[in-house]
Design an enzyme around this catalytic site. Structure first.
Site, PDB file in Angstrom:
ATOM      1  N   SER A 120       0.813  -1.216   0.000  1.00  0.00           N
ATOM      2  CA  SER A 120       0.000   0.000   0.000  1.00  0.00           C
ATOM      3  C   SER A 120       0.842   1.259   0.000  1.00  0.00           C
ATOM      4  CB  SER A 120      -0.926   0.008   1.226  1.00  0.00           C
ATOM      5  OG  SER A 120      -0.190  -0.194   2.411  1.00  0.00           O
ATOM      6  N   HIS A 141      -2.655  -3.274  -6.161  1.00  0.00           N
ATOM      7  CA  HIS A 141      -3.042  -2.985  -4.781  1.00  0.00           C
ATOM      8  C   HIS A 141      -4.545  -3.105  -4.587  1.00  0.00           C
ATOM      9  CE1 HIS A 141      -3.627   0.081  -1.343  1.00  0.00           C
ATOM     10  NE2 HIS A 141      -3.340  -1.101  -0.838  1.00  0.00           N
ATOM     11  N   GLU A 153      -5.623  -0.586  -7.435  1.00  0.00           N
ATOM     12  CA  GLU A 153      -4.680   0.373  -8.007  1.00  0.00           C
ATOM     13  C   GLU A 153      -3.604  -0.387  -8.782  1.00  0.00           C
ATOM     14  OE1 GLU A 153      -4.461   4.154  -4.995  1.00  0.00           O
ATOM     15  OE2 GLU A 153      -3.541   2.290  -4.295  1.00  0.00           O
ATOM     16  N   ASN A 192      -3.989   6.027  -0.652  1.00  0.00           N
ATOM     17  CA  ASN A 192      -3.364   6.244   0.655  1.00  0.00           C
ATOM     18  C   ASN A 192      -2.661   7.595   0.761  1.00  0.00           C
ATOM     19  OD1 ASN A 192      -4.018   4.038   2.361  1.00  0.00           O
ATOM     20  ND2 ASN A 192      -2.800   2.733   1.029  1.00  0.00           N
TER      21      ASN A 192
END
Length: 284
Positions: A120, A141, A153, A192
């Site tokens: 992440s 991800h 992702e 994130n």
């Protein structure tokens, strides 16, 4: 372009690894999951059985047993040798991941195999350069819970080939039926890089005594239509994972908003990691 992905490997059968294995097997693909010990493998099998049994009871799949037949949980990384794609889903630690990618590079025999990371926050370039095939290393991800959340992702490094990215997209969108967004290879990627500073801000607000955890979370749920508040979300993500992502972001950008607050550091030191340990900002 090489043929589509049929045989998938997953390294790690914790929350994320089990979820990736589950959605892949539910899509009809063959899955081998590698764990570090028999105890971890047994826990992973139990996690998969529980999740799939629950999905069957809710009518989301016809047969949990049929899906489980497509998943083998093993303790020997060598059993991933014949995989078309291997997804790493181990602890969010750069040295552990680079060691694993160097080993996978030696183990996985197919010249076309994709080596993917579910990291992440750790830059994909750092994982690619420890292999002899950085063109075939990519970030894929997923989000927790994997069987529920549709987003993935895709994060190619500067050395990832266009063919690898296209094959990974086909796996995510065509095989798994999920939705992919593209990110440059920067710590935190898209989600994130936006989410973690928001969560850290909520922790700082709590730490300062400005508002209670309950009021911070209720404010965002009732006032901003968030499905859950940032502190409850941190507990779901895991406070250790939240801290690790924050540290990766801070190392890359050196921005104060990415620095882990002292309260978060102390909670992680104390083993108060959120839902997975029964206590974080809330008690479970």
């Amino acid at each position: 372009m090489s043929a589509g992905v049929q045989d998938v490997g997953v390294v790690g059968c914790g929350l994320m690894g089990a979820g990736i294995a589950e959605v892949t097997a539910r899509a009809g693909l063959d899955v081998v999951v590698a764990e570090s010990s028999e105890a971890a493998a047994d826990a992973g099998r139990a996690r998969l059985e529980q999740s799939l049994t629950r999905a069957e009871s809710k009518g989301k799949i016809e047969s949990a047993a049929a899906v489980l037949e497509r998943i083998r949980v093993v303790t020997d990384l060598g059993e991933l040798a014949d995989r078309d794609l291997v997804v790493e889903a181990i602890v969010e630690d750069e040295s552990a991941k680079t060691d694993l990618f160097a080993r996978l590079d030696e183990i996985v025999t197919s010249p076309d195999a994709i080596l993917a990371s579910n990291t992440s926050s750790i830059p994909i370039m750092k994982l690619g350069v420890v292999t002899s095939r950085p063109a075939q290393v990519i970030g894929v991800h997923f989000f927790n819970p994997v069987p529920v959340l549709p987003l993935v992702e895709l994060v190619p490094s500067l050395l990832t080939s266009a063919e690898t990215t296209a094959r990974a997209r086909d796996f995510v969108e065509t095989s798994l039926g999920k939705q992919a967004i593209d990110s440059q290879d920067r710590a935190g990627f898209v989600v994130n890089a936006l989410l973690i500073p928001f969560v850290l801000s909520a922790i700082r607000m709590l730490e300062s005594g400005f508002a209670t955890a309950e009021d911070i979370d209720r404010g965002l749920v009732l006032g901003a239509a968030h499905p859950q508040g940032p502190l409850a979300l941190a507990d779901l993500i895991g406070l250790d994972t939240t801290k690790a992502v924050a540290e990766s972001l801070y190392e890359e950008f050196k921005e104060p908003l990415y620095a882990a607050p002292p309260l978060l550091n102390r909670m992680v030191d104390a083993g108060l990691l959120g839902r997975k340990t029964g206590r974080g900002f809330y008690t479970y």
